[in-house]
Design a protein around this motif. Structure first.
Motif, PDB file in Angstrom:
ATOM      1  N   ARG A 133      35.686  45.353  48.346  1.00 13.11           N
ATOM      2  CA  ARG A 133      35.623  44.936  46.948  1.00 13.11           C
ATOM      3  C   ARG A 133      36.705  43.917  46.593  1.00 13.11           C
ATOM      4  O   ARG A 133      36.468  43.010  45.809  1.00 13.11           O
ATOM      5  N   ASN A 134      37.911  44.094  47.138  1.00 16.29           N
ATOM      6  CA  ASN A 134      38.987  43.171  46.735  1.00 16.29           C
ATOM      7  C   ASN A 134      39.310  42.120  47.805  1.00 16.29           C
ATOM      8  O   ASN A 134      40.250  41.341  47.642  1.00 16.29           O
ATOM      9  N   ALA A 135      38.533  42.092  48.895  1.00 16.02           N
ATOM     10  CA  ALA A 135      38.860  41.172  50.001  1.00 16.02           C
ATOM     11  C   ALA A 135      38.835  39.713  49.548  1.00 16.02           C
ATOM     12  O   ALA A 135      39.727  38.928  49.907  1.00 16.02           O
ATOM     13  N   GLY A 136      37.845  39.346  48.742  1.00 19.61           N
ATOM     14  CA  GLY A 136      37.746  37.957  48.300  1.00 19.61           C
ATOM     15  C   GLY A 136      38.968  37.537  47.509  1.00 19.61           C
ATOM     16  O   GLY A 136      39.517  36.449  47.696  1.00 19.61           O
ATOM     17  N   GLU A 137      39.421  38.436  46.631  1.00 17.80           N
ATOM     18  CA  GLU A 137      40.578  38.145  45.780  1.00 17.80           C
ATOM     19  C   GLU A 137      41.865  38.099  46.598  1.00 17.80           C
ATOM     20  O   GLU A 137      42.702  37.217  46.432  1.00 17.80           O
ATOM     21  N   LEU A 138      42.030  39.063  47.518  1.00 21.11           N
ATOM     22  CA  LEU A 138      43.295  39.164  48.252  1.00 21.11           C
ATOM     23  C   LEU A 138      43.386  38.174  49.409  1.00 21.11           C
ATOM     24  O   LEU A 138      44.481  37.749  49.775  1.00 21.11           O
ATOM     25  N   LEU A 139      42.268  37.827  50.004  1.00 16.84           N
ATOM     26  CA  LEU A 139      42.308  36.993  51.211  1.00 16.84           C
ATOM     27  C   LEU A 139      41.834  35.562  50.981  1.00 16.84           C
ATOM     28  O   LEU A 139      41.955  34.717  51.869  1.00 16.84           O
TER      29      LEU A 139
END
Ligand SMILES: [Zn+2]
Length: 361
Positions: A133-139
Motif C-alpha cells: 500500500r505505501n510502496a509507491g509513496e516510500l520508494l
C-alpha cells in the motif's frame, strides 16, 4: 537540511568554485573519490544529485546509510519499522547506547547521526512498515533501492517495485557468518525471481535464532555500497553481474556465474507483480484488545524445527496444533499453516517485525 545545490551558482562570479556545480568545500570533501577515475568529477556531481532509498536500517542499512552519506549522496530516504535495542549495537554501525536509552526509532537515530557526519545530505526518515500500500509513496522517485531488510516478503516486494519501475536495486543479506550480494538492473540482469522464483519455504535462519557476526554485515553492506556508487555515478557497465557469496568464518568467497534472465520470469518476463498488487502479502488484522493476527496462506511452518530454533531464546511450548513462544511482553502463537497471533501489541509493524525475526519469514 536540504542540499544547497542551487546555491552553488549564486556567487559563481567570484571564481570560488574549483568545479562547476560543486562548491570548493564539496570538491575538497570528496576529492579522493573524485580523483578515482571510475567516479571523476562527473560521477561525483551525479552522486550529489542522487536520491537513494534504504529499506531496513539494521546492520546492512545503517552501514549503507553512513557510507553513502560520507560519499555525498544528495538525498537518503531511510525506511525502518523498528526501535533500537541494546542487542543491535554489536553490528549496527550508526548507533550508540544513548540512542537505545532514548528509545529512538532506527530511522530517526540514523538521520540524527548522518546530520553530524555530513549535514549536506538531506535525510528523509520514515518510521514505517513497507507494504504494497505505501510502496509507491516510500520508494517512488529514487534512483536506487538498497536492500537492508531481514525478510523475504519485503525483498519480493522490492523486486516487484523495482522491476515494474525499471529502477535498480541491490539485494543483500547476512546471517551467522554468511552473506550474499546480488545487484539487479531491470531489463539488463536477472531479477530476484529469475533466480529464486519463490521465497524459500519452511523455517529460515534469522539473526535472532542463529546469531550474526558484525564483519559479515559490514562486508555485505560494503559490497552493496560499492555497486551503489557505480550506479549513482552512471557507470552501470561496471556493476557486478554475478552473485557474490561470502563466509567470513570459513573464509570462502564465491562469485557465481551471472544468472541468466528468464523469459518466463513472472516479474521481469511476464510483468506480474503479486507482492506489489498486494495479492501475495499476508493480510494482518487486529485480534482482540491487545493482539495482532498474521494470516499466512502458503508458508507452512515445521513447528518442531521452529521450537528447536527458539528454545534458547525463551520459553517454548509446542504440540501438533500450535507453538507458543513467550517473549515478554509479547507472546507468539504460530500455527502449522504459518498463521500467527502476536499478543502484547496492537502495532501491526511490531507484530510483523516479531514474526520476521522469530519465524523467519
Ligand atoms: Zn526476472
Amino acid at each position: 537540511m536540504a542540499h544547497w545545490f542551487g546555491n552553488c551558482f549564486e556567487t559563481g562570479g567570484l571564481a570560488r568554485f574549483i568545479m562547476e556545480g560543486m562548491t570548493p568545500r564539496e570538491a575538497e570533501r570528496y576529492s579522493r573519490q573524485i580523483r578515482f577515475s571510475g567516479i571523476g568529477e562527473e560521477g561525483q556531481k551525479r552522486i550529489l544529485r542522487a536520491c537513494v532509498a534504504i529499506i531496513g536500517c539494521g546492520a546492512l542499512g545503517s552501514f549503507e546509510a553512513g557510507a553513502l552519506a560520507r560519499a555525498g549522496v544528495g538525498r537518503l530516504r531511510i525506511i525502518d519499522r523498528d526501535y533500537l535495542e541494546l542487542s543491535n549495537l554489536q553490528r549496527q554501525w550508526l548507533f550508540e547506547e544513548a540512542d537505545v536509552e532514548e528509545g529512538l526509532p532506527k530511522a530517526v537515530a540514523a538521520a540524527r547521526r548522518i546530520a553530524r557526519i555530513n549535514p549536506g545530505v538531506e535525510v528523509e526518515a520514515a518510521v514505517a512498515d513497507l507494504t504494497a500500500r505505501n510502496a509507491g509513496e516510500l520508494l517512488g522517485g529514487v534512483d536506487l533501492l538498497l536492500d537492508g531488510t531481514d525478510n523475504f516478503e519485503t525483498r519480493y516486494l522490492l523486486n516487484d517495485f523495482a522491476v515494474s519501475r525499471g529502477a535498480p536495486w541491490i539485494y543483500g543479506a547476512a546471517v551467522g557468518s554468511y552473506g550474499l550480494v546480488m545487484p539487479v538492473l531491470p531489463g539488463e540482469t536477472a531479477c530476484l525471481r529469475c533466480v529464486f522464483p519463490e521465497p524459500p519455504a519452511g523455517v529460515q535462519p534469522t539473526c535472532e535464532t542463529t546469531g550474526v557476526l558484525g564483519p559479515i554485515t559490514s562486508l555485505v553492506a560494503s559490497l552493496q555500497t560499492a555497486e551503489a556508487l557505480k550506479i549513482l555515478a552512471g557507470r552501470h557497465e561496471h556493476v557486478s553481474r554475478r552473485i557474490t557469496t561470502i563466509d567470513v568464518w570459513s573464509g570462502v568467497i564465491r562469485q557465481l556465474e551471472p544468472p541468466r534472465r528468464d523469459p518466463a520470469c513472472p516479474a521481469c518476463g511476464r510483468g506480474e507483480f503479486p507482492w506489489l498488487d498486494g495479492s501475495r502479502r499476508a493480510p494482518i488484522s487486529l485480534c482482540g484488545r491487545n493482539a495482532v493476527q498474521i494470516h499466512e496462506r502458503s508458508r507452512p511452518v515445521d513447528l518442531p524445527a521452529l521450537a528447536a530454533a527458539l528454545a534458547e531464546l525463551g520459553e517454548v511450548r509446542v504440540n501438533e496444533f500450535a507453538l507458543r513462544f513467550f517473549l515478554p511482553p509479547y507472546e507468539l502463537t504460530v500455527f502449522p499453516d504459518g498463521r500467527a497471533i502476536v499478543k502484547g501489541t496492537q502495532d501491526v509493524g511490531v507484530a510483523r517485525s516479531l514474526y520476521a525475526r522469530y519465524v523467519g519469514n
